[in-house]
Design a protein around this motif. Structure first.
Motif, short mmCIF file in Angstrom:
data_model
loop_
_atom_site.label_atom_id
_atom_site.label_comp_id
_atom_site.label_asym_id
_atom_site.label_seq_id
_atom_site.Cartn_x
_atom_site.Cartn_y
_atom_site.Cartn_z
N GLU A 153 99.23 -21.29 50.93
CA GLU A 153 98.76 -19.81 51.02
C GLU A 153 97.09 -20.00 50.40
OE1 GLU A 153 100.10 -17.05 52.12
OE2 GLU A 153 101.79 -18.65 52.69
N GLY A 154 96.66 -21.29 50.08
CA GLY A 154 95.38 -21.38 49.51
C GLY A 154 95.24 -21.16 47.94
N ASN A 155 96.53 -21.14 47.20
CA ASN A 155 96.52 -20.81 45.71
C ASN A 155 96.52 -22.38 45.02
OD1 ASN A 155 97.12 -17.93 46.15
ND2 ASN A 155 99.14 -18.55 46.71
N ILE A 156 95.69 -22.46 44.12
CA ILE A 156 95.64 -23.75 43.60
C ILE A 156 96.83 -24.12 43.01
CG2 ILE A 156 94.60 -23.16 41.32
CD1 ILE A 156 92.61 -25.32 42.26
N LEU A 157 97.61 -25.27 42.87
CA LEU A 157 98.77 -25.69 42.61
C LEU A 157 98.27 -26.75 41.28
CD1 LEU A 157 100.94 -27.13 45.51
CD2 LEU A 157 101.28 -25.25 43.83
N LYS A 184 98.10 -41.72 38.30
CA LYS A 184 96.53 -42.18 38.77
C LYS A 184 96.41 -40.60 38.82
CE LYS A 184 93.38 -43.71 42.02
NZ LYS A 184 93.16 -44.40 43.14
N PRO A 185 95.11 -39.91 38.07
CA PRO A 185 94.71 -38.60 38.41
C PRO A 185 94.40 -38.32 39.65
CG PRO A 185 93.33 -39.82 36.64
CD PRO A 185 94.01 -40.92 37.25
N LEU A 186 94.56 -36.94 40.09
CA LEU A 186 94.35 -36.47 41.49
C LEU A 186 92.97 -36.79 41.71
CD1 LEU A 186 96.76 -33.38 41.68
CD2 LEU A 186 97.01 -35.30 42.75
N PRO A 187 92.50 -36.80 42.81
CA PRO A 187 91.00 -37.24 43.20
C PRO A 187 90.49 -35.80 43.40
CG PRO A 187 92.46 -37.90 44.89
CD PRO A 187 93.32 -37.92 43.68
N TRP A 188 91.04 -34.65 43.92
CA TRP A 188 90.72 -33.53 44.15
C TRP A 188 91.78 -32.30 43.79
CZ3 TRP A 188 94.54 -34.99 47.25
CH2 TRP A 188 94.61 -36.28 48.13
N ASP A 189 91.36 -31.18 44.03
CA ASP A 189 92.39 -29.90 43.69
C ASP A 189 93.33 -29.94 44.66
OD1 ASP A 189 90.98 -29.02 41.56
OD2 ASP A 189 89.69 -27.84 42.47
N VAL A 190 94.56 -29.50 44.25
CA VAL A 190 95.70 -29.38 45.53
C VAL A 190 96.29 -27.98 45.45
CG1 VAL A 190 97.81 -29.96 46.04
CG2 VAL A 190 96.61 -31.77 44.83
N PHE A 191 96.19 -27.56 46.77
CA PHE A 191 96.50 -26.19 47.27
C PHE A 191 97.67 -25.91 47.61
CE2 PHE A 191 91.97 -26.82 47.15
CZ PHE A 191 91.47 -25.59 46.51
N ASP A 192 98.49 -24.70 47.67
CA ASP A 192 99.76 -24.63 48.38
C ASP A 192 99.38 -23.99 49.79
OD1 ASP A 192 99.03 -22.02 48.04
OD2 ASP A 192 100.83 -21.43 46.73
#
Length: 375
Positions: free
Chosen positions: A27-31, A17-25
């Motif tokens: 440190e706040g970098n986008i994964l 299922k597609p991720l519903p939001w952006d996921v970060f590590d």
């Protein structure tokens, strides 16, 4: 930024299922971008180890303000809409004095999103229809009711009340819906009773919270009645049933058709459209199923298709006059993944749609980029 990130809760993400939001590590970098599809258990485990996500805070500048007036990207708003819906339904069930203002703010927020970005709003219903939560299903009912009502020609004020009904009619089912959807056994008598009583229980919760709009309550009371008299709870028929109640019933029916449950597979959109066409024959006022079919078109936004040149893409815009629908091609003719995307006008011979594409697992896509929301 890292101190405002929230760790992903187990159960919040699903394989396929597609991720519903952006996921970060941490440190706040986008994964991973919203729309990425987790393919394996090990990927899921890694995300729980490393991943956090940062839902945008829903600002409440003044106690009486439960909305904002920004330009809307439905994909960026998706998490907010779901959170706001959950908070609103909780406010109603707990008889919070802000419940009515919250509901009105949510209705305006959803209607504005649908008006500003209609194709992307409709795409949410199809992109997230694999195994939606109860809050996602309710949001889909609201989106579909918005479009069917306007195609049908419902007066604007009544259409807004219908949106409110779509978002609250299943309030009483929220605690048990995910369990019902996950069950692959025949419903028990108790479960059937809960389902049959949910319109009355939802109405009771609304009135206890001080929400007493007569049209709203009548739509909810009637949304399981059927034009041929076979519905419940009153067995009403024909013009005794409000058109708004039929629009809500049809929105629920369509979402049920295209979503996967433990006890049955999902229908593809082509099959669902054929079935909707048959509902004009006695179950509904004929103009209501016709309105939904006109809203969707033959190939609604969010649907994956294979073109005659063997590219695979996602419908991003419905047909306009003699052009379209428009597809963003994501796979080349030999199955190679394009690094960018290419818009195809499927009214042109070389880009005609050959067939719907029904993958077992949805391919990853950056939804905001595909629909042109990110610079």
């Amino acid at each position: 930024m890292s101190n405002s990130l929230i760790r992903i809760a187990p159960g919040a993400l699903t394989i396929g299922k597609p991720l519903p939001w952006d996921v970060f590590d941490s440190e706040g970098n986008i994964l991973l971008r919203q729309g990425y599809v987790i393919q394996t258990n090990s990927q899921l485990e890694q995300l729980f180890e490393r991943g956090r996500f940062k839902p945008r805070k829903i600002e409440r500048p003044k106690e009486e303000t439960f909305e904002d007036l920004r330009q809307r990207n439905p994909f960026a708003e998706y998490g907010d809409l779901l959170t706001t819906l959950e908070v609103t339904l909780n406010a109603i069930t707990s008889e919070d004095p802000t419940a009515q203002k919250r509901l009105l703010g949510l209705c305006r927020m959803l209607d504005k999103t649908c008006q500003e970005a209609p194709d992307a709003s409709l795409a949410l219903v199809h992109l997230y229809s694999i195994s939606p939560t109860i809050h996602e299903q309710i949001l889909f009912y609201g989106i579909l009711c918005h479009f069917i009502a306007r195609q049908f020609g419902l007066e604007e004020k009544r259409a807004t009340v219908l949106t409110a009904a779509a978002l609250t009619a299943n309030l009483a089912l929220v605690p048990v819906a995910d369990q019902l959807n996950a069950s692959n056994t025949v419903l028990t008598d108790d479960q059937r009773a809960v389902i049959r009583k949910h319109p009355a229980r939802s109405i009771q919760a609304l009135t206890s919270a001080g929400i007493s709009n007569k049209l709203l309550l009548r739509i909810i009371a009637q949304h399981h009645e059927q034009a041929d008299g076979s519905g419940y709870p009153e067995g009403l028929s024909g013009s005794d049933i409000l058109p708004e109640a039929e629009i809500l019933a049809l929105a629920e029916r369509y979402v049920a058709m295209i979503t996967k449950r433990a006890y049955r597979d999902r229908m593809n959109i082509t099959e669902a459209r054929k079935l909707i066409a048959t509902l004009a024959d006695g179950k509904f006022r004929p103009a209501i199923p016709r309105s939904l079919l006109q809203v969707l078109g033959d190939h609604p936004p969010g649907m994956l298709v294979r073109l005659v040149n063997n590219e695979v893409g996602v419908i991003t815009r419905r047909a306009v006059r003699a052009r379209g629908p428009f597809v963003q091609a994501i796979f080349g003719p030999r199955g190679n993944r394009y690094s960018g995307t290419f818009e195809r006008d499927t009214s042109l011979l070389e880009y005609n749609i050959r067939a719907p594409e029904e993958p077992e697992i949805m391919p990853s896509m950056d939804f905001s980029m595909l629909w042109g929301f990110r610079s």
